[in-house]
Design an enzyme around this catalytic site. Structure first.
Site, PDB file in Angstrom:
ATOM      1  N   GLU A 102       0.639  21.811 -16.591  1.00 42.19           N
ATOM      2  CA  GLU A 102       0.034  22.290 -15.338  1.00 42.19           C
ATOM      3  C   GLU A 102      -1.482  22.315 -15.458  1.00 42.19           C
ATOM      4  O   GLU A 102      -2.023  22.549 -16.547  1.00 42.19           O
ATOM      5  CB  GLU A 102       0.513  23.722 -15.046  1.00 42.19           C
ATOM      6  CG  GLU A 102       1.605  23.820 -13.997  1.00 42.19           C
ATOM      7  CD  GLU A 102       1.131  23.573 -12.567  1.00 42.19           C
ATOM      8  OE1 GLU A 102       0.216  22.750 -12.343  1.00 42.19           O
ATOM      9  OE2 GLU A 102       1.680  24.198 -11.656  1.00 42.19           O
ATOM     10  N   ASP A 103      -2.150  22.091 -14.340  1.00 44.13           N
ATOM     11  CA  ASP A 103      -3.608  22.234 -14.331  1.00 44.13           C
ATOM     12  C   ASP A 103      -3.994  23.696 -14.453  1.00 44.13           C
ATOM     13  O   ASP A 103      -4.791  24.084 -15.298  1.00 44.13           O
ATOM     14  CB  ASP A 103      -4.203  21.615 -13.047  1.00 44.13           C
ATOM     15  CG  ASP A 103      -3.515  22.110 -11.769  1.00 44.13           C
ATOM     16  OD1 ASP A 103      -2.513  22.856 -11.852  1.00 44.13           O
ATOM     17  OD2 ASP A 103      -3.975  21.734 -10.671  1.00 44.13           O
ATOM     18  N   ASP A 106      -1.980  30.308 -11.560  1.00 47.91           N
ATOM     19  CA  ASP A 106      -2.742  31.308 -10.805  1.00 47.91           C
ATOM     20  C   ASP A 106      -1.840  32.545 -10.622  1.00 47.91           C
ATOM     21  O   ASP A 106      -1.773  33.400 -11.493  1.00 47.91           O
ATOM     22  CB  ASP A 106      -3.150  30.654  -9.481  1.00 47.91           C
ATOM     23  CG  ASP A 106      -4.040  31.523  -8.619  1.00 47.91           C
ATOM     24  OD1 ASP A 106      -4.680  32.433  -9.147  1.00 47.91           O
ATOM     25  OD2 ASP A 106      -4.101  31.281  -7.401  1.00 47.91           O
ATOM     26  N   LYS A 134      -5.243  32.153 -15.015  1.00 47.68           N
ATOM     27  CA  LYS A 134      -5.999  33.284 -14.441  1.00 47.68           C
ATOM     28  C   LYS A 134      -5.178  34.558 -14.645  1.00 47.68           C
ATOM     29  O   LYS A 134      -4.373  34.916 -13.765  1.00 47.68           O
ATOM     30  CB  LYS A 134      -6.204  33.064 -12.938  1.00 47.68           C
ATOM     31  CG  LYS A 134      -7.165  31.950 -12.572  1.00 47.68           C
ATOM     32  CD  LYS A 134      -7.324  31.945 -11.054  1.00 47.68           C
ATOM     33  CE  LYS A 134      -8.069  30.743 -10.555  1.00 47.68           C
ATOM     34  NZ  LYS A 134      -7.994  30.618  -9.088  1.00 47.68           N
ATOM     35  N   PHE A 155     -12.078  30.681  -7.817  1.00 46.82           N
ATOM     36  CA  PHE A 155     -11.602  29.345  -7.439  1.00 46.82           C
ATOM     37  C   PHE A 155     -12.407  28.292  -8.202  1.00 46.82           C
ATOM     38  O   PHE A 155     -13.640  28.324  -8.227  1.00 46.82           O
ATOM     39  CB  PHE A 155     -11.744  29.125  -5.939  1.00 46.82           C
ATOM     40  CG  PHE A 155     -11.104  27.855  -5.488  1.00 46.82           C
ATOM     41  CD1 PHE A 155      -9.734  27.793  -5.263  1.00 46.82           C
ATOM     42  CD2 PHE A 155     -11.859  26.709  -5.317  1.00 46.82           C
ATOM     43  CE1 PHE A 155      -9.133  26.599  -4.872  1.00 46.82           C
ATOM     44  CE2 PHE A 155     -11.263  25.508  -4.929  1.00 46.82           C
ATOM     45  CZ  PHE A 155      -9.898  25.458  -4.707  1.00 46.82           C
ATOM     46  N   VAL A 156     -11.698  27.357  -8.831  1.00 50.64           N
ATOM     47  CA  VAL A 156     -12.373  26.307  -9.606  1.00 50.64           C
ATOM     48  C   VAL A 156     -11.960  24.921  -9.120  1.00 50.64           C
ATOM     49  O   VAL A 156     -10.897  24.763  -8.507  1.00 50.64           O
ATOM     50  CB  VAL A 156     -12.056  26.440 -11.113  1.00 50.64           C
ATOM     51  CG1 VAL A 156     -12.682  27.681 -11.700  1.00 50.64           C
ATOM     52  CG2 VAL A 156     -10.551  26.420 -11.371  1.00 50.64           C
ATOM     53  N   ASP A 162      -8.822  20.166  -7.063  1.00 50.78           N
ATOM     54  CA  ASP A 162      -9.539  19.835  -5.840  1.00 50.78           C
ATOM     55  C   ASP A 162      -9.871  21.059  -4.996  1.00 50.78           C
ATOM     56  O   ASP A 162      -9.326  22.142  -5.199  1.00 50.78           O
ATOM     57  CB  ASP A 162      -8.698  18.899  -4.966  1.00 50.78           C
ATOM     58  CG  ASP A 162      -7.542  19.642  -4.299  1.00 50.78           C
ATOM     59  OD1 ASP A 162      -6.866  20.412  -4.986  1.00 50.78           O
ATOM     60  OD2 ASP A 162      -7.338  19.464  -3.077  1.00 50.78           O
ATOM     61  N   ARG A 168     -11.724  16.195  -7.413  1.00 51.33           N
ATOM     62  CA  ARG A 168     -10.843  15.942  -8.563  1.00 51.33           C
ATOM     63  C   ARG A 168     -11.507  15.053  -9.611  1.00 51.33           C
ATOM     64  O   ARG A 168     -11.133  15.057 -10.775  1.00 51.33           O
ATOM     65  CB  ARG A 168      -9.552  15.259  -8.108  1.00 51.33           C
ATOM     66  CG  ARG A 168      -8.664  16.093  -7.222  1.00 51.33           C
ATOM     67  CD  ARG A 168      -7.299  15.428  -7.104  1.00 51.33           C
ATOM     68  NE  ARG A 168      -6.534  15.943  -5.971  1.00 51.33           N
ATOM     69  CZ  ARG A 168      -5.791  17.039  -5.996  1.00 51.33           C
ATOM     70  NH1 ARG A 168      -5.723  17.754  -7.095  1.00 51.33           N
ATOM     71  NH2 ARG A 168      -5.120  17.428  -4.950  1.00 51.33           N
TER      72      ARG A 168
HETATM   73  P1  5GP Z   1       0.353  29.530  -8.468  1.00 46.57           P
HETATM   74  O1  5GP Z   1       1.681  29.151  -7.915  1.00 46.57           O
HETATM   75  O2  5GP Z   1       0.360  29.813  -9.950  1.00 46.57           O
HETATM   76  O3  5GP Z   1      -0.277  30.658  -7.701  1.00 46.57           O
HETATM   77  O4  5GP Z   1      -0.636  28.339  -8.163  1.00 46.57           O
HETATM   78  C1  5GP Z   1      -0.571  27.148  -8.840  1.00 46.57           C
HETATM   79  C2  5GP Z   1      -1.251  26.032  -8.083  1.00 46.57           C
HETATM   80  O5  5GP Z   1      -2.234  26.514  -7.131  1.00 46.57           O
HETATM   81  C3  5GP Z   1      -2.008  25.156  -9.063  1.00 46.57           C
HETATM   82  O6  5GP Z   1      -1.179  24.163  -9.610  1.00 46.57           O
HETATM   83  C4  5GP Z   1      -3.121  24.618  -8.189  1.00 46.57           C
HETATM   84  O7  5GP Z   1      -2.689  23.486  -7.513  1.00 46.57           O
HETATM   85  C5  5GP Z   1      -3.398  25.722  -7.182  1.00 46.57           C
HETATM   86  N1  5GP Z   1      -4.546  26.560  -7.607  1.00 46.57           N
HETATM   87  C6  5GP Z   1      -4.498  27.829  -8.041  1.00 46.57           C
HETATM   88  N2  5GP Z   1      -5.731  28.289  -8.357  1.00 46.57           N
HETATM   89  C7  5GP Z   1      -6.584  27.259  -8.124  1.00 46.57           C
HETATM   90  C8  5GP Z   1      -8.017  27.092  -8.273  1.00 46.57           C
HETATM   91  O8  5GP Z   1      -8.777  27.986  -8.691  1.00 46.57           O
HETATM   92  N3  5GP Z   1      -8.517  25.880  -7.933  1.00 46.57           N
HETATM   93  C9  5GP Z   1      -7.754  24.870  -7.472  1.00 46.57           C
HETATM   94  N4  5GP Z   1      -8.373  23.723  -7.181  1.00 46.57           N
HETATM   95  N5  5GP Z   1      -6.408  24.978  -7.319  1.00 46.57           N
HETATM   96  C10 5GP Z   1      -5.832  26.162  -7.649  1.00 46.57           C
END
Ligand code: 5GP
Length: 179
Positions: A102-103, A106, A134, A155-156, A162, A168
């Protein structure tokens, strides 16, 4: 590195390409050591993880496979709630050592909704590698086994991530400049 403007927002440099590269190399070394002889299957989740996954995979020194997937989310029946399906997963996970790539994790919502489907296929093991985590944003229990950087709840973008489709392609990671 100067600040950048994407759409309507200003972003400021956060992690440079050298620091990211060193971290990705270290993760690849660790994974190669931990999975020697296990022929792991890497499953990166598109789109955000494509650069991280490619850089990581290039540095893996053991036999390994990779299968990129995209997650599609739709509203299921009232009892099933939000349903997430994997597009492109054409490899049988039974008895495989799987590493989700995963990137960023969050809230953990995406992975906590999706992982049970993978577990259903009875992989030999299932671990998660995330470039960014995070911790302050976590709302759903997800264990990240290989973490690149734990970052503040900001937010990054860049290095695959993106903001509304853009950003990206940066080799560095930027954070949103709060104004
Ligand atoms: P989660 O389900 O853990 O809340 O969110 C995961 C997805 O939300 C990540 O794979 C990503 O696509 C997006 N995301 C969460 N935080 C960020 C952020 O700070 N920047 C960006 N560009 N995408 C984020």
């Amino acid at each position: 590195m100067p600040n950048i403007c994407i759409h309507d927002k200003i972003f400021t440099p956060f992690l440079n390409a050298h620091i990211i590269g060193e971290k990705v190399d270290a993760l690849a070394r660790q994974i190669s050591q931990d999975y020697a002889g296990k022929k792991p299957l890497f499953i990166p989740i598109l789109n955000g993880s494509f650069i991280f996954a490619a850089d990581l995979f290039k540095k893996i020194t053991i036999e390994a496979e990779i299968c990129f997937i995209k997650l599609a989310s739709y509203k299921g029946t009232r009892s099933s709630g939000q349903v997430i399906t994997a597009i492109g997963l054409d490899i049988d996970l039974f008895n495989r050592h799987v590493i989700i790539v995963e990137d960023i994790v969050d809230t953990g919502k995406t992975l906590s909704a999706f992982l049970p489907q993978l577990i259903h296929q009875q992989p030999a093991s299932l671990k998660i590698a995330a470039l960014l985590l995070k911790p302050a944003a976590t709302q759903f229990p997800v264990t990240v086994d290989y973490t690149g950087f734990s970052i503040p709840n900001k937010f990054v973008l860049g290095y695959g991530l993106d903001y509304n489709g853009l950003g990206r392609n940066f080799a560095e990671i930027y954070e949103l400049l709060e104004q």
